[in-house]
Design an enzyme around this catalytic site. Structure first.
Site, PDB file in Angstrom:
ATOM      1  N   SER A 124       0.825  -1.218   0.000  1.00 59.53           N
ATOM      2  CA  SER A 124       0.000   0.000   0.000  1.00 59.53           C
ATOM      3  C   SER A 124       0.856   1.264   0.000  1.00 59.53           C
ATOM      4  O   SER A 124       1.864   1.342   0.722  1.00 59.53           O
ATOM      5  CB  SER A 124      -0.889   0.040   1.247  1.00 59.53           C
ATOM      6  OG  SER A 124      -1.807  -1.014   1.244  1.00 59.53           O
ATOM      7  N   ILE A 125       0.414   2.255  -0.757  1.00 61.13           N
ATOM      8  CA  ILE A 125       1.105   3.551  -0.753  1.00 61.13           C
ATOM      9  C   ILE A 125       1.103   4.123   0.663  1.00 61.13           C
ATOM     10  O   ILE A 125       2.095   4.696   1.127  1.00 61.13           O
ATOM     11  CB  ILE A 125       0.429   4.501  -1.759  1.00 61.13           C
ATOM     12  CG1 ILE A 125       0.674   4.000  -3.200  1.00 61.13           C
ATOM     13  CG2 ILE A 125       0.930   5.927  -1.581  1.00 61.13           C
ATOM     14  CD1 ILE A 125      -0.104   4.733  -4.273  1.00 61.13           C
TER      15      ILE A 125
ATOM     16  N   ASP B  37     -14.708   2.073   8.330  1.00 63.79           N
ATOM     17  CA  ASP B  37     -15.213   2.099   6.965  1.00 63.79           C
ATOM     18  C   ASP B  37     -15.670   3.524   6.724  1.00 63.79           C
ATOM     19  O   ASP B  37     -16.568   4.014   7.429  1.00 63.79           O
ATOM     20  CB  ASP B  37     -16.378   1.111   6.810  1.00 63.79           C
ATOM     21  CG  ASP B  37     -16.802   0.990   5.360  1.00 63.79           C
ATOM     22  OD1 ASP B  37     -16.857   2.038   4.668  1.00 63.79           O
ATOM     23  OD2 ASP B  37     -17.066  -0.124   4.911  1.00 63.79           O
ATOM     24  N   VAL B  38     -15.069   4.204   5.749  1.00 60.84           N
ATOM     25  CA  VAL B  38     -15.401   5.626   5.566  1.00 60.84           C
ATOM     26  C   VAL B  38     -16.826   5.826   5.059  1.00 60.84           C
ATOM     27  O   VAL B  38     -17.341   6.941   5.069  1.00 60.84           O
ATOM     28  CB  VAL B  38     -14.395   6.356   4.640  1.00 60.84           C
ATOM     29  CG1 VAL B  38     -13.005   6.370   5.249  1.00 60.84           C
ATOM     30  CG2 VAL B  38     -14.371   5.751   3.243  1.00 60.84           C
TER      31      VAL B  38
ATOM     32  N   ALA C 234     -13.808   1.512  -6.283  1.00 62.90           N
ATOM     33  CA  ALA C 234     -14.844   1.461  -7.329  1.00 62.90           C
ATOM     34  C   ALA C 234     -15.160  -0.006  -7.556  1.00 62.90           C
ATOM     35  O   ALA C 234     -14.291  -0.873  -7.358  1.00 62.90           O
ATOM     36  CB  ALA C 234     -14.343   2.092  -8.629  1.00 62.90           C
TER      37      ALA C 234
ATOM     38  N   TYR D 172      -9.754   3.323 -16.619  1.00 64.58           N
ATOM     39  CA  TYR D 172      -9.741   3.986 -15.302  1.00 64.58           C
ATOM     40  C   TYR D 172     -11.123   4.605 -15.017  1.00 64.58           C
ATOM     41  O   TYR D 172     -11.556   4.719 -13.880  1.00 64.58           O
ATOM     42  CB  TYR D 172      -8.621   5.028 -15.260  1.00 64.58           C
ATOM     43  CG  TYR D 172      -8.212   5.418 -13.855  1.00 64.58           C
ATOM     44  CD1 TYR D 172      -7.688   4.465 -12.977  1.00 64.58           C
ATOM     45  CD2 TYR D 172      -8.330   6.729 -13.406  1.00 64.58           C
ATOM     46  CE1 TYR D 172      -7.304   4.822 -11.689  1.00 64.58           C
ATOM     47  CE2 TYR D 172      -7.939   7.093 -12.118  1.00 64.58           C
ATOM     48  CZ  TYR D 172      -7.428   6.128 -11.274  1.00 64.58           C
ATOM     49  OH  TYR D 172      -7.052   6.483 -10.000  1.00 64.58           O
TER      50      TYR D 172
ATOM     51  N   LYS E 248     -11.158  11.066  -9.243  1.00 63.52           N
ATOM     52  CA  LYS E 248      -9.900  11.758  -8.936  1.00 63.52           C
ATOM     53  C   LYS E 248      -9.971  13.240  -9.331  1.00 63.52           C
ATOM     54  O   LYS E 248      -9.357  14.087  -8.671  1.00 63.52           O
ATOM     55  CB  LYS E 248      -8.707  11.075  -9.622  1.00 63.52           C
ATOM     56  CG  LYS E 248      -8.384   9.675  -9.078  1.00 63.52           C
ATOM     57  CD  LYS E 248      -8.120   9.654  -7.586  1.00 63.52           C
ATOM     58  CE  LYS E 248      -7.569   8.321  -7.110  1.00 63.52           C
ATOM     59  NZ  LYS E 248      -7.550   8.208  -5.632  1.00 63.52           N
TER      60      LYS E 248
ATOM     61  N   THR F  16      -0.275  -2.262  -6.405  1.00 64.06           N
ATOM     62  CA  THR F  16      -0.945  -2.480  -5.119  1.00 64.06           C
ATOM     63  C   THR F  16      -2.204  -3.312  -5.348  1.00 64.06           C
ATOM     64  O   THR F  16      -2.594  -3.571  -6.498  1.00 64.06           O
ATOM     65  CB  THR F  16      -1.336  -1.129  -4.496  1.00 64.06           C
ATOM     66  OG1 THR F  16      -2.254  -0.496  -5.380  1.00 64.06           O
ATOM     67  CG2 THR F  16      -0.140  -0.231  -4.268  1.00 64.06           C
TER      68      THR F  16
ATOM     69  N   SER G  19      -5.303  -2.420  -4.979  1.00 57.39           N
ATOM     70  CA  SER G  19      -6.305  -1.661  -5.748  1.00 57.39           C
ATOM     71  C   SER G  19      -5.925  -1.588  -7.219  1.00 57.39           C
ATOM     72  O   SER G  19      -6.784  -1.707  -8.096  1.00 57.39           O
ATOM     73  CB  SER G  19      -6.432  -0.232  -5.234  1.00 57.39           C
ATOM     74  OG  SER G  19      -6.781  -0.235  -3.900  1.00 57.39           O
TER      75      SER G  19
HETATM   76  P1  NAD Z   1      -4.365  -0.243  -1.626  1.00 58.87           P
HETATM   77  O1  NAD Z   1      -5.335  -1.273  -2.108  1.00 58.87           O
HETATM   78  O2  NAD Z   1      -3.160  -0.730  -0.938  1.00 58.87           O
HETATM   79  O3  NAD Z   1      -5.098   0.826  -0.700  1.00 58.87           O
HETATM   80  C1  NAD Z   1      -6.435   1.201  -0.872  1.00 58.87           C
HETATM   81  C2  NAD Z   1      -7.011   1.324   0.526  1.00 58.87           C
HETATM   82  O4  NAD Z   1      -8.347   1.825   0.470  1.00 58.87           O
HETATM   83  C3  NAD Z   1      -7.078  -0.023   1.246  1.00 58.87           C
HETATM   84  O5  NAD Z   1      -6.338   0.024   2.449  1.00 58.87           O
HETATM   85  C4  NAD Z   1      -8.555  -0.196   1.545  1.00 58.87           C
HETATM   86  O6  NAD Z   1      -8.782  -0.838   2.796  1.00 58.87           O
HETATM   87  C5  NAD Z   1      -9.006   1.268   1.577  1.00 58.87           C
HETATM   88  N1  NAD Z   1     -10.454   1.400   1.442  1.00 58.87           N
HETATM   89  C6  NAD Z   1     -11.235   1.081   0.366  1.00 58.87           C
HETATM   90  N2  NAD Z   1     -12.526   1.295   0.667  1.00 58.87           N
HETATM   91  C7  NAD Z   1     -12.563   1.772   1.947  1.00 58.87           C
HETATM   92  C8  NAD Z   1     -13.603   2.148   2.838  1.00 58.87           C
HETATM   93  N3  NAD Z   1     -14.892   2.098   2.475  1.00 58.87           N
HETATM   94  N4  NAD Z   1     -13.269   2.586   4.093  1.00 58.87           N
HETATM   95  C9  NAD Z   1     -11.975   2.638   4.494  1.00 58.87           C
HETATM   96  N5  NAD Z   1     -10.947   2.287   3.694  1.00 58.87           N
HETATM   97  C10 NAD Z   1     -11.231   1.854   2.442  1.00 58.87           C
HETATM   98  O7  NAD Z   1      -3.993   0.589  -2.937  1.00 58.87           O
HETATM   99  P2  NAD Z   1      -3.127   1.922  -3.154  1.00 58.87           P
HETATM  100  O8  NAD Z   1      -2.730   1.860  -4.566  1.00 58.87           O
HETATM  101  O9  NAD Z   1      -2.103   2.063  -2.098  1.00 58.87           O
HETATM  102  O10 NAD Z   1      -4.226   3.054  -3.033  1.00 58.87           O
HETATM  103  C11 NAD Z   1      -4.101   4.174  -2.186  1.00 58.87           C
HETATM  104  C12 NAD Z   1      -4.499   5.445  -2.907  1.00 58.87           C
HETATM  105  O11 NAD Z   1      -3.530   5.732  -3.909  1.00 58.87           O
HETATM  106  C13 NAD Z   1      -5.845   5.374  -3.628  1.00 58.87           C
HETATM  107  O12 NAD Z   1      -6.510   6.614  -3.488  1.00 58.87           O
HETATM  108  C14 NAD Z   1      -5.420   5.182  -5.065  1.00 58.87           C
HETATM  109  O13 NAD Z   1      -6.407   5.608  -5.974  1.00 58.87           O
HETATM  110  C15 NAD Z   1      -4.208   6.052  -5.102  1.00 58.87           C
HETATM  111  N6  NAD Z   1      -3.293   5.860  -6.232  1.00 58.87           N
HETATM  112  C16 NAD Z   1      -2.809   4.625  -6.508  1.00 58.87           C
HETATM  113  C17 NAD Z   1      -1.967   4.454  -7.589  1.00 58.87           C
HETATM  114  C18 NAD Z   1      -1.421   3.101  -7.941  1.00 58.87           C
HETATM  115  O14 NAD Z   1      -0.919   2.928  -9.054  1.00 58.87           O
HETATM  116  N7  NAD Z   1      -1.485   2.132  -7.062  1.00 58.87           N
HETATM  117  C19 NAD Z   1      -1.587   5.562  -8.378  1.00 58.87           C
HETATM  118  C20 NAD Z   1      -2.081   6.815  -8.056  1.00 58.87           C
HETATM  119  C21 NAD Z   1      -2.939   6.949  -6.975  1.00 58.87           C
END
Ligand code: NAD
Length: 257
Positions: free
Chosen positions: A19-20, A63-64, A94, A157, A164, A195, A197
């Site tokens: 995760s980021i 859970d948000v 999504a 996307y 976004k 990740t 997601s």
């Molecule tokens: P990730 O799957 O590790 O993290 C996503 C998180 O969202 C998870 O921890 C999940 O539990 C949480 N989540 C989802 N629904 C939720 C809810 N209802 N309540 C609480 N938490 C909830 O993936 P990631 O890639 O680390 O994503 C983190 C952010 O970075 C996201 O906003 C994603 O869009 C963004 N992002 C990701 C990338 C990429 O390439 N991975 C690039 C740009 C931006």
């Protein structure tokens, strides 16, 4: 001396070590921050394990989409720490069918609202609930994660690109609202990261390949790049920066081809 010494940071969005949010948390811990994690219930055991490796045992389940979880967490954080200094919003959601090959034009009302609710409204919700506790410290900083699909069409996307765009606009309005209290709000527009997601997005490997080939730096970024960018925005290094979208993507976003 760490850049986050004496500061309390709250991190939403760790699912696992990829995760980021986890890269950002590790960087903040390295710089001396006290970390609290807010994770979905099913992620909690994994998040607890990870948190322990950086000396944190403060995990809240959340859970948000639930109106009670976020206020309750900030209430508990306030009781424990008095105030907080930094908030990381690194979450989005999504329906898989809406980001895996179906045309955007076919998105359902429910799918659209779900993506915008979890991925965008949650930022305003968290910012509102965090405000009194950030104010208690004389101000603070909030960072969220965005992606280039907000500005350009990235095939598949789809509804997440629309989310976004709304997220980045929310950053500007929140920065205006909260600026009076010296609370800053910024987004990092991140290059692709493998990740949980990201794996749900059809054609993700193509996105990675294209960045590696065409970004000015001819490579992609890693989690530490995002951790360091977040550190800049969340620490006093970025104390006059608010309402911005910082691209951390090896420069890919400047390219026309
Ligand atoms: P990730 O799957 O590790 O993290 C996503 C998180 O969202 C998870 O921890 C999940 O539990 C949480 N989540 C989802 N629904 C939720 C809810 N209802 N309540 C609480 N938490 C909830 O993936 P990631 O890639 O680390 O994503 C983190 C952010 O970075 C996201 O906003 C994603 O869009 C963004 N992002 C990701 C990338 C990429 O390439 N991975 C690039 C740009 C931006």
């Amino acid at each position: 001396m760490g850049l986050m010494d004496g500061k309390v940071a709250v991190v939403f969005g760790v699912a696992n070590h990829r995760s980021i949010a986890w890269s950002i948390a590790q960087t903040l811990a390295r710089e001396g921050a006290t970390l609290a994690f807010c994770a979905q219930e099913r992620m909690e055991p994994e998040v607890r394990k990870l948190a322990n490796t950086i000396g944190s045992n403060e995990i809240y389940t959340c859970d948000v989409g639930n109106d009670l979880d976020v206020p309750s967490i900030f209430h508990q954080l306030g009781e424990r720490h008095g105030g907080i200094d930094a908030v990381v919003h690194s979450l989005a959601f999504a329906n898989r069918e809406d980001i895996s090959g179906k045309r955007f034009v076919e998105v359902s009302r429910d799918g659209f609202l779900l993506a915008l609710d979890v991925s965008v409204y949650s930022l305003a919700f968290i910012a509102r609930e965090a405000e009194p506790f950030l104010k208690a410290r004389g101000g603070g900083s909030i960072v969220t994660l965005s992606y280039l699909g907000s500005e350009r069409v990235v095939p598949n996307y789809n509804v997440m690109g629309v989310a976004k765009a709304a997220l980045e606009c929310s950053v500007r309005y929140l920065a205006y609202d909260l600026g009076l209290s010296q609370i800053r709000v910024n987004a990092i527009s991140a290059g692709p990261q493998r990740t949980l997601s990201a794996r749900a997005i059809s054609g993700f490997q193509d996105i990675e390949r294209i960045v590696n080939e065409h970004a000015p730096l001819r490579r992609n970024i890693d989690g530490m790049d995002l951790g360091n960018a977040a550190l800049y925005l969340l620490s006093d290094l970025g104390k006059s920066v608010t309402g911005q979208v910082l691209h951390v993507d090896a420069g890919y976003s400047i390219m026309a081809l």
